[in-house]
Design a protein around this motif. Structure first.
Motif, PDB file in Angstrom:
ATOM      1  N   VAL A 174      -1.781 -13.128  -7.207  1.00  0.00           N
ATOM      2  CA  VAL A 174      -1.067 -12.318  -8.192  1.00  0.00           C
ATOM      3  C   VAL A 174      -1.187 -10.870  -7.730  1.00  0.00           C
ATOM      4  CG1 VAL A 174      -0.932 -11.544 -10.576  1.00  0.00           C
ATOM      5  CG2 VAL A 174      -1.462 -13.935 -10.070  1.00  0.00           C
ATOM      6  N   GLU A 175      -0.083 -10.314  -7.291  1.00  0.00           N
ATOM      7  CA  GLU A 175      -0.035  -8.993  -6.676  1.00  0.00           C
ATOM      8  C   GLU A 175       0.418  -7.956  -7.698  1.00  0.00           C
ATOM      9  OE1 GLU A 175       1.054  -5.528  -4.536  1.00  0.00           O
ATOM     10  OE2 GLU A 175      -0.506  -7.030  -4.263  1.00  0.00           O
ATOM     11  N   HIS A 176      -0.288  -6.822  -7.710  1.00  0.00           N
ATOM     12  CA  HIS A 176       0.112  -5.685  -8.542  1.00  0.00           C
ATOM     13  C   HIS A 176       1.030  -4.790  -7.724  1.00  0.00           C
ATOM     14  CE1 HIS A 176      -3.489  -7.100 -10.659  1.00  0.00           C
ATOM     15  NE2 HIS A 176      -3.000  -6.492 -11.726  1.00  0.00           N
ATOM     16  N   PHE A 177       2.276  -4.674  -8.150  1.00  0.00           N
ATOM     17  CA  PHE A 177       3.234  -3.846  -7.419  1.00  0.00           C
ATOM     18  C   PHE A 177       2.700  -2.416  -7.309  1.00  0.00           C
ATOM     19  CE2 PHE A 177       7.248  -1.280  -7.447  1.00  0.00           C
ATOM     20  CZ  PHE A 177       7.684  -1.662  -6.187  1.00  0.00           C
ATOM     21  N   ARG A 178       2.321  -1.833  -8.433  1.00  0.00           N
ATOM     22  CA  ARG A 178       1.595  -0.562  -8.429  1.00  0.00           C
ATOM     23  C   ARG A 178       0.109  -0.906  -8.477  1.00  0.00           C
ATOM     24  NH1 ARG A 178       6.487   0.998 -10.845  1.00  0.00           N
ATOM     25  NH2 ARG A 178       7.138   3.133 -10.284  1.00  0.00           N
ATOM     26  N   PRO A 179      -0.661  -0.558  -7.436  1.00  0.00           N
ATOM     27  CA  PRO A 179      -2.050  -1.016  -7.323  1.00  0.00           C
ATOM     28  C   PRO A 179      -2.911  -0.558  -8.495  1.00  0.00           C
ATOM     29  CG  PRO A 179      -1.263  -0.089  -5.246  1.00  0.00           C
ATOM     30  CD  PRO A 179      -0.232   0.244  -6.283  1.00  0.00           C
ATOM     31  N   LYS A 180      -3.699  -1.470  -9.006  1.00  0.00           N
ATOM     32  CA  LYS A 180      -4.455  -1.208 -10.232  1.00  0.00           C
ATOM     33  C   LYS A 180      -5.680  -0.330 -10.025  1.00  0.00           C
ATOM     34  CE  LYS A 180      -7.091  -5.521  -9.836  1.00  0.00           C
ATOM     35  NZ  LYS A 180      -6.618  -5.748  -8.438  1.00  0.00           N
ATOM     36  N   ALA A 181      -6.406  -0.495  -8.898  1.00  0.00           N
ATOM     37  CA  ALA A 181      -7.700   0.162  -8.723  1.00  0.00           C
ATOM     38  C   ALA A 181      -7.619   1.468  -7.943  1.00  0.00           C
ATOM     39  CB  ALA A 181      -8.678  -0.787  -8.043  1.00  0.00           C
ATOM     40  N   GLY A 182      -6.672   1.569  -7.042  1.00  0.00           N
ATOM     41  CA  GLY A 182      -6.522   2.755  -6.213  1.00  0.00           C
ATOM     42  C   GLY A 182      -5.307   2.587  -5.326  1.00  0.00           C
ATOM     43  N   TRP A 183      -4.825   3.684  -4.737  1.00  0.00           N
ATOM     44  CA  TRP A 183      -3.584   3.615  -3.975  1.00  0.00           C
ATOM     45  C   TRP A 183      -3.703   4.444  -2.697  1.00  0.00           C
ATOM     46  CZ3 TRP A 183      -1.878   8.510  -3.264  1.00  0.00           C
ATOM     47  CH2 TRP A 183      -2.281   9.469  -4.186  1.00  0.00           C
ATOM     48  N   ARG A 184      -2.845   4.096  -1.753  1.00  0.00           N
ATOM     49  CA  ARG A 184      -2.691   4.868  -0.520  1.00  0.00           C
ATOM     50  C   ARG A 184      -1.211   5.193  -0.344  1.00  0.00           C
ATOM     51  NH1 ARG A 184      -6.852   1.198   0.966  1.00  0.00           N
ATOM     52  NH2 ARG A 184      -8.668   2.261   1.867  1.00  0.00           N
ATOM     53  N   GLN A 185      -0.921   6.411   0.037  1.00  0.00           N
ATOM     54  CA  GLN A 185       0.451   6.805   0.323  1.00  0.00           C
ATOM     55  C   GLN A 185       0.923   6.176   1.624  1.00  0.00           C
ATOM     56  OE1 GLN A 185       2.847   8.354  -1.279  1.00  0.00           O
ATOM     57  NE2 GLN A 185       4.294   8.752   0.405  1.00  0.00           N
ATOM     58  N   GLN A 186       0.051   6.114   2.610  1.00  0.00           N
ATOM     59  CA  GLN A 186       0.395   5.479   3.878  1.00  0.00           C
ATOM     60  C   GLN A 186      -0.844   4.869   4.514  1.00  0.00           C
ATOM     61  OE1 GLN A 186       2.120   8.557   6.263  1.00  0.00           O
ATOM     62  NE2 GLN A 186       0.229   9.723   6.461  1.00  0.00           N
ATOM     63  N   LYS A 187      -0.612   3.970   5.451  1.00  0.00           N
ATOM     64  CA  LYS A 187      -1.707   3.294   6.129  1.00  0.00           C
ATOM     65  C   LYS A 187      -2.601   4.316   6.821  1.00  0.00           C
ATOM     66  CE  LYS A 187      -2.521  -0.499   9.371  1.00  0.00           C
ATOM     67  NZ  LYS A 187      -1.866  -1.481  10.293  1.00  0.00           N
ATOM     68  N   GLY A 188      -3.909   4.148   6.652  1.00  0.00           N
ATOM     69  CA  GLY A 188      -4.864   5.076   7.252  1.00  0.00           C
ATOM     70  C   GLY A 188      -5.364   6.133   6.300  1.00  0.00           C
ATOM     71  N   ASP A 189      -4.663   6.336   5.187  1.00  0.00           N
ATOM     72  CA  ASP A 189      -5.124   7.298   4.188  1.00  0.00           C
ATOM     73  C   ASP A 189      -6.371   6.775   3.485  1.00  0.00           C
ATOM     74  OD1 ASP A 189      -2.994   8.911   4.750  1.00  0.00           O
ATOM     75  OD2 ASP A 189      -1.907   8.531   2.887  1.00  0.00           O
ATOM     76  N   ALA A 190      -7.198   7.679   3.009  1.00  0.00           N
ATOM     77  CA  ALA A 190      -8.318   7.297   2.162  1.00  0.00           C
ATOM     78  C   ALA A 190      -7.778   6.759   0.837  1.00  0.00           C
ATOM     79  CB  ALA A 190      -9.227   8.500   1.914  1.00  0.00           C
ATOM     80  N   LEU A 191      -8.526   5.846   0.230  1.00  0.00           N
ATOM     81  CA  LEU A 191      -8.117   5.286  -1.053  1.00  0.00           C
ATOM     82  C   LEU A 191      -8.250   6.338  -2.143  1.00  0.00           C
ATOM     83  CD1 LEU A 191      -7.223   2.605  -2.430  1.00  0.00           C
ATOM     84  CD2 LEU A 191      -9.638   2.249  -2.986  1.00  0.00           C
ATOM     85  N   SER A 192      -7.184   6.577  -2.878  1.00  0.00           N
ATOM     86  CA  SER A 192      -7.182   7.543  -3.973  1.00  0.00           C
ATOM     87  C   SER A 192      -7.339   6.814  -5.300  1.00  0.00           C
ATOM     88  CB  SER A 192      -5.877   8.352  -3.978  1.00  0.00           C
ATOM     89  OG  SER A 192      -5.769   9.139  -2.803  1.00  0.00           O
TER      90      SER A 192
END
Length: 223
Positions: free
Chosen positions: A58-76
């Motif tokens: 079950v995938e969250h389209f908008r990530p529930k715990a944290g997000w990244r703008q692009q691969k390699g970014d730190a988790l925000s």
């Protein structure tokens, strides 16, 4: 008391504290079954049918715990915590699309418009990922044989293909096999020998329905 509550609330909103999410709610069997039915037993992103080999995520389209703008970014943090149990934010995905590729990625065309807490409106965002429940994927992505490409080079199509790994070798092999069957049926139609041609036409019509695996690729191939 009110001041202490306000400080604690701010700690969650600014990401200093993490929310605890209950996977037994958003990942409940009844949720998975409903998503499977709504998505015709297909991964929301790659259109593969996988129930015979995997339970899926079950995938969250908008990530529930944290997000990244692009691969390699730190988790925000925080992520879109207020959407963790929101039906419109849930999809059933194959494990590869979710765990190997998308993960916490959720790029926006204009990052400063990102909603950072439940008091902000996600409708103001401009996601670069196609939302299969809202958007028509074929407006953004088409196929040259088994290879997906962004229609007219549009950014949303290209970002979705890249972020979800939709050009991955294993997926291309499965699509290529599928197109082999499509091509064989089209050959029968072109030969025109009945009743085989009529049966082939019927099968091709069915293979273009949204209920079928790789239907968007099949439609593109037969145009």
């Amino acid at each position: 008391m009110i001041a202490a509550y306000s400080r604690a609330s701010r700690s969650y909103r600014n990401g200093k504290k993490s929310f605890d999410f209950d996977p037994d709610i958003y990942g409940h069997l009844t949720v998975k079954q409903s998503l499977k039915q709504a998505q015709h037993d297909k991964c929301a992103f790659c259109e593969s049918k996988f129930a015979h080999i995997s339970y899926g995520d079950v995938e969250h389209f908008r990530p529930k715990a944290g997000w990244r703008q692009q691969k390699g970014d730190a988790l925000s943090r925080p992520g879109y915590y207020w959407l963790a149990y929101e039906w419109a934010n849930l999809f059933l995905s194959c494990t590869l699309c979710n765990q190997r590729f998308k993960k916490n990625l959720f790029p926006l065309q204009t990052p400063k418009r990102r909603a950072r807490n439940h008091q902000e409106d996600v409708a103001a965002e401009d996601p670069l990922l196609i939302n299969p429940a809202v958007d028509d994927p074929e407006t953004f992505i088409s196929f040259r044989k088994e290879v997906p490409y962004a229609v007219s080079g549009n950014a949303r199509g290209e970002t979705t293909i890249r972020t979800l790994g939709l050009r991955r070798v294993e997926l291309a092999e499965q699509r290529r096999k599928h197109l082999g069957h499509v091509q064989a049926l089209r050959n029968l139609v072109e030969i025109g020998e009945e009743p085989y041609a009529a049966e082939a036409r019927s099968l091709l019509q069915r293979m273009q329905q949204n209920t079928e695996e790789y239907a968007s690729m099949t439609r593109a191939f037969l145009r």
